[in-house]
Design an enzyme around this catalytic site. Structure first.
Site, mmCIF file in Angstrom:
data_model
loop_
_atom_site.group_PDB
_atom_site.id
_atom_site.type_symbol
_atom_site.label_atom_id
_atom_site.label_comp_id
_atom_site.label_asym_id
_atom_site.label_seq_id
_atom_site.Cartn_x
_atom_site.Cartn_y
_atom_site.Cartn_z
ATOM 1 N N GLU A 48 0.834 -1.215 0.000
ATOM 2 C CA GLU A 48 0.000 0.000 0.000
ATOM 3 C C GLU A 48 0.866 1.262 0.000
ATOM 4 O O GLU A 48 0.628 2.198 -0.770
ATOM 5 C CB GLU A 48 -0.923 0.027 1.226
ATOM 6 C CG GLU A 48 -1.971 -1.088 1.264
ATOM 7 C CD GLU A 48 -2.938 -1.070 0.089
ATOM 8 O OE1 GLU A 48 -3.049 -0.026 -0.571
ATOM 9 O OE2 GLU A 48 -3.549 -2.111 -0.167
ATOM 10 N N ASN A 52 1.362 3.887 -3.217
ATOM 11 C CA ASN A 52 1.023 5.313 -3.105
ATOM 12 C C ASN A 52 2.121 6.202 -3.682
ATOM 13 O O ASN A 52 1.830 7.260 -4.244
ATOM 14 C CB ASN A 52 0.752 5.681 -1.647
ATOM 15 C CG ASN A 52 -0.659 5.300 -1.215
ATOM 16 O OD1 ASN A 52 -1.484 4.910 -2.038
ATOM 17 N ND2 ASN A 52 -0.919 5.405 0.081
ATOM 18 N N ARG A 106 -8.842 3.717 -7.900
ATOM 19 C CA ARG A 106 -8.437 3.552 -6.502
ATOM 20 C C ARG A 106 -9.681 3.445 -5.632
ATOM 21 O O ARG A 106 -10.758 3.927 -6.007
ATOM 22 C CB ARG A 106 -7.571 4.733 -6.021
ATOM 23 C CG ARG A 106 -6.511 5.167 -6.981
ATOM 24 C CD ARG A 106 -5.231 4.358 -7.083
ATOM 25 N NE ARG A 106 -5.057 3.136 -6.368
ATOM 26 C CZ ARG A 106 -4.477 2.065 -6.895
ATOM 27 N NH1 ARG A 106 -4.088 2.056 -8.135
ATOM 28 N NH2 ARG A 106 -4.289 0.999 -6.187
HETATM 29 N N1 LIG Z 1 2.926 9.158 -1.031
HETATM 30 C C1 LIG Z 1 1.896 9.973 -1.299
HETATM 31 N N2 LIG Z 1 2.116 11.164 -1.956
HETATM 32 C C2 LIG Z 1 1.091 12.004 -2.244
HETATM 33 N N3 LIG Z 1 -0.202 11.755 -1.913
HETATM 34 C C3 LIG Z 1 -0.481 10.607 -1.262
HETATM 35 C C4 LIG Z 1 0.543 9.666 -0.925
HETATM 36 N N4 LIG Z 1 -0.049 8.632 -0.278
HETATM 37 C C5 LIG Z 1 -1.355 8.911 -0.223
HETATM 38 N N5 LIG Z 1 -1.649 10.096 -0.802
HETATM 39 C C6 LIG Z 1 -2.980 10.758 -0.869
HETATM 40 O O1 LIG Z 1 -3.820 10.168 0.112
HETATM 41 C C7 LIG Z 1 -4.985 9.615 -0.481
HETATM 42 C C8 LIG Z 1 -5.403 8.367 0.267
HETATM 43 O O2 LIG Z 1 -4.419 7.333 0.121
HETATM 44 P P1 LIG Z 1 -4.893 5.800 0.275
HETATM 45 O O3 LIG Z 1 -3.741 4.926 0.019
HETATM 46 O O4 LIG Z 1 -5.620 5.656 1.566
HETATM 47 O O5 LIG Z 1 -5.994 5.648 -0.864
HETATM 48 P P2 LIG Z 1 -5.777 5.590 -2.462
HETATM 49 O O6 LIG Z 1 -4.341 5.362 -2.772
HETATM 50 O O7 LIG Z 1 -6.411 6.798 -3.042
HETATM 51 O O8 LIG Z 1 -6.625 4.295 -2.854
HETATM 52 P P3 LIG Z 1 -6.150 2.761 -2.658
HETATM 53 O O9 LIG Z 1 -4.976 2.774 -1.742
HETATM 54 O O10 LIG Z 1 -7.341 2.097 -2.035
HETATM 55 O O11 LIG Z 1 -5.847 2.256 -4.006
HETATM 56 C C9 LIG Z 1 -4.606 9.395 -1.944
HETATM 57 O O12 LIG Z 1 -5.728 9.367 -2.793
HETATM 58 C C10 LIG Z 1 -3.683 10.578 -2.208
HETATM 59 O O13 LIG Z 1 -4.420 11.745 -2.446
HETATM 60 MG MG LIG Z 2 -3.258 3.861 -1.834
#
Ligand SMILES: Nc1ncnc2c1ncn2[C@@H]1O[C@H](COP(=O)(O)OP(=O)(O)OP(=O)(O)O)[C@@H](O)[C@H]1O
Ligand SMILES: [Mg+2]
Lengths: 146, 104
Positions: A48, A52, A106
Site C-alpha cells: 500500500e 502510493n 483507486r
Molecule cells: N505518497 C503519497 N504522496 C502524495 N499523496 C499521497 C501519498 N499517499 C497517499 N496520498 C494521498 O492520500 C490519499 C489516500 O491514500 P490511500 O492509500 O488511503 O488511498 P488511495 O491510494 O487513493 O486508494 P487505494 O490505496 O485504495 O488504491 C490518496 O488518494 C492521495 O491523495
Molecule cells: Mg493507496
C-alpha cells in the site's frame, strides 16, 4: 526501543517494483518469528505504501522511493517508506477510509489497510516536498487468536 | 497474472492466478471487462482460489466488475478467496455490497 538490525532499499517508482519491494521486506523481516498471517499483513501494508508513491507521489513521472526496515527489540518490525513527491495537503483527511484523489482506479482504502494491519502508522508530509510513512508491527505467536 | 474464463449457460467464470497489485490491476480489469462485453453473462463468478496476493488495487478491480455487472442487470460472486486477500476485503468492508465467499 533498541535497533537490532536494519536494511535500506532505493528504487524508482515503477509499478514493477511494488512486488519486489514487498517481497524484499518480507524476506528481511523473516528473521523474526512470524505467523503466516502477520507476514501477509506486513506485505500488504508495504504494498500500500509503495503503491502510493507510484500512483500519488509521482503521478506523471518516475521518482525515487526509499524503504528502510528496522528490527526493534526482539519482536518488532518497523518499515519506513519515503518519497520526494507531491506531498499531501491534508493528512488527516487523506487517512480517512474511502478518501481518494485517484478516481475510479483507486478505492481510498490504502491508509485504512496500513493502519489495521500494523500497530502504528505515522504519516509526515509537506506539499511539494514529499511524504514519509512509518509503520511498526509487533509480531510473534501471541494468545490473541489472530 | 493468469486469467482463465469459462462460459456456461449465462454464467461467466473468471479465474485469476498470481499477484493482484497496482502493477497488474489495470490490464486485468480491462481483460475481464472485454470478457463481460463479449459474453454479456447473467452471472459472473470471480474465482480467486489461485490468487497469491492482493492489495487495495484489487478492491477497485472488484468494484469495477461489480458496477459493470449491475449495469448489465446481472450479479457478481467473488468465490474461493484465500486468507490474505480475504483480510484485505474484510478491512475494506466491500462485503457489504459484493457477495464474497472464503476458500474452504
Ligand atoms: N505518497 C503519497 N504522496 C502524495 N499523496 C499521497 C501519498 N499517499 C497517499 N496520498 C494521498 O492520500 C490519499 C489516500 O491514500 P490511500 O492509500 O488511503 O488511498 P488511495 O491510494 O487513493 O486508494 P487505494 O490505496 O485504495 O488504491 C490518496 O488518494 C492521495 O491523495
Ligand atoms: Mg493507496
Amino acid at each position: 526501543m533498541k535497533e537490532q538490525n536494519y536494511m535500506k532499499l532505493e528504487f524508482p517508482s515503477r509499478s514493477v517494483n511494488e512486488g519486489f519491494s514487498r517481497a524484499a521486506v518480507a524476506a528481511f523481516a523473516a528473521q523474526l518469528d512470524m505467523t503466516l498471517t502477520e507476514m501477509g499483513d506486513l506485505k500488504t501494508a508495504v504494498s500500500e505504501a509503495v503503491t502510493n508513491c507510484a500512483v500519488h507521489a509521482y503521478p506523471d513521472s518516475i521518482g525515487p522511493v526509499w524503504v528502510r526496515v528496522r528490527i526493534l527489540d526482539a519482536d518488532t518490525v518497523e518499515v519506513q517508506v519515503k518519497d520526494r513527491g507531491r506531498g499531501i495537503q491534508d493528512v488527516a483527511r487523506a487517512r480517512e477510509p474511502m478518501f481518494t484523489t485517484g478516481g475510479e482506479e483507486r478505492s481510498g482504502m490504502g491508509f485504512t489497510i496500513m493502519e489495521s494491519f500494523t500497530d502504528s502508522l505515522k504519516v509526515r508530509s509537506r506539499p511539494g516536498q514529499g511524504t514519509t510513512v512509518t509503520m511498526r508491527k509487533r509480531v510473534g505467536k501471541r494468545v490473541t487468536g489472530r | 497474472m493468469k486469467l482463465t474464463t469459462t462460459n456456461t449457460a449465462g454464467k461467466l467464470t473468471v479465474s485469476v492466478a498470481g499477484e493482484l497489485d497496482h502493477h497488474e490491476a489495470g490490464e486485468l480489469a480491462k481483460k475481464i471487462e472485454e470478457q463481460l462485453e463479449a459474453n454479456l453473462p447473467r452471472d459472473c463468478v470471480l474465482d480467486l482460489g489461485e490468487l497469491k496476493f492482493m492489495d487495495s488495487s484489487g478492491i477497485a478491480v472488484i468494484l469495477r466488475i461489480y458496477r459493470r455487472m449491475n449495469a448489465l442487470g446481472g450479479r457478481l460472486y467473488v468465490e474461493n478467496v484465500p486468507s490474505q486477500p480475504m483480510r484485505v476485503l474484510d478491512a475494506s468492508g466491500i462485503d457489504r455490497i459484493v457477495n464474497i465467499a472464503a476458500k474452504a
